[in-house]
Design a protein around this motif. Sequence first.
Motif, mmCIF file in Angstrom:
data_model
loop_
_atom_site.group_PDB
_atom_site.id
_atom_site.type_symbol
_atom_site.label_atom_id
_atom_site.label_comp_id
_atom_site.label_asym_id
_atom_site.label_seq_id
_atom_site.Cartn_x
_atom_site.Cartn_y
_atom_site.Cartn_z
ATOM 1 N N GLY A 121 2.725 19.474 7.252
ATOM 2 C CA GLY A 121 1.642 20.009 6.207
ATOM 3 C C GLY A 121 2.487 21.265 5.617
ATOM 4 O O GLY A 121 3.452 21.746 5.867
ATOM 5 N N TYR A 122 1.454 21.532 4.406
ATOM 6 C CA TYR A 122 1.990 22.629 3.643
ATOM 7 C C TYR A 122 2.157 24.083 4.511
ATOM 8 O O TYR A 122 3.307 24.622 4.250
ATOM 9 C CB TYR A 122 0.759 23.167 2.625
ATOM 10 N N GLU B 183 2.486 10.692 -0.057
ATOM 11 C CA GLU B 183 1.886 11.336 -1.174
ATOM 12 C C GLU B 183 1.352 12.477 -0.890
ATOM 13 O O GLU B 183 1.365 13.476 -1.800
ATOM 14 C CB GLU B 183 0.680 10.150 -1.342
ATOM 15 N N LYS B 184 0.918 12.796 0.345
ATOM 16 C CA LYS B 184 0.332 14.153 0.714
ATOM 17 C C LYS B 184 1.587 15.225 0.750
ATOM 18 O O LYS B 184 1.589 16.356 0.207
ATOM 19 C CB LYS B 184 -0.461 14.222 1.907
ATOM 20 N N LEU C 97 5.087 19.575 -1.912
ATOM 21 C CA LEU C 97 6.380 19.801 -2.283
ATOM 22 C C LEU C 97 5.866 20.474 -3.711
ATOM 23 O O LEU C 97 6.758 21.525 -4.269
ATOM 24 C CB LEU C 97 7.371 18.629 -2.393
ATOM 25 N N LEU C 98 5.081 19.663 -4.705
ATOM 26 C CA LEU C 98 4.864 20.260 -5.956
ATOM 27 C C LEU C 98 4.113 21.551 -5.823
ATOM 28 O O LEU C 98 4.440 22.293 -6.550
ATOM 29 C CB LEU C 98 3.972 19.280 -6.576
ATOM 30 N N LYS D 161 0.815 -1.259 -0.182
ATOM 31 C CA LYS D 161 -0.004 -0.040 -0.126
ATOM 32 C C LYS D 161 1.013 1.185 0.038
ATOM 33 O O LYS D 161 1.814 1.265 0.741
ATOM 34 C CB LYS D 161 -1.030 0.037 1.411
ATOM 35 N N PRO D 162 0.510 2.185 -0.883
ATOM 36 C CA PRO D 162 1.206 3.341 -0.915
ATOM 37 C C PRO D 162 0.917 4.146 0.620
ATOM 38 O O PRO D 162 0.048 3.961 1.272
ATOM 39 C CB PRO D 162 0.634 4.273 -2.043
#
Length: 107
Positions: free
Chosen positions: A95-96, A29-30, A35-36, A23-24
């Motif tokens: 988090g962001y 992923e978040k 980062l993107l 499982k990823p």
Amino acid sequence: MAAVEIEIYVPFLGCPTCMRGVKPDKKLEKLQQTLLKLKAEYKDNITYLIYSLNLHLSRFRERKEIAKILQEQGDDGLPVILINDTIVFQGKYPGYEELKAVIKINK
């Protein structure tokens, strides 16, 4: 050279073509989405690299502070996130807003 260089050390980074039964990591992923978003915002002023214990063991050994964390805490001490060679997060995925605040301080 980018003004902000981020290095992320994670316990496991899977291969998208060989993920059968694995499982990823949703937290990772978040973080990648964060980062993107930051990369789009900062353009060429930010770079990041993600190293995984299962794929980049030699890199973990090269960084003495990362090797020490692994020796003392095992992979429970991961992830480790460095900005401009300073550890800013350890043992959690920020988090962001958290990451952006630390980037501003470490520019």
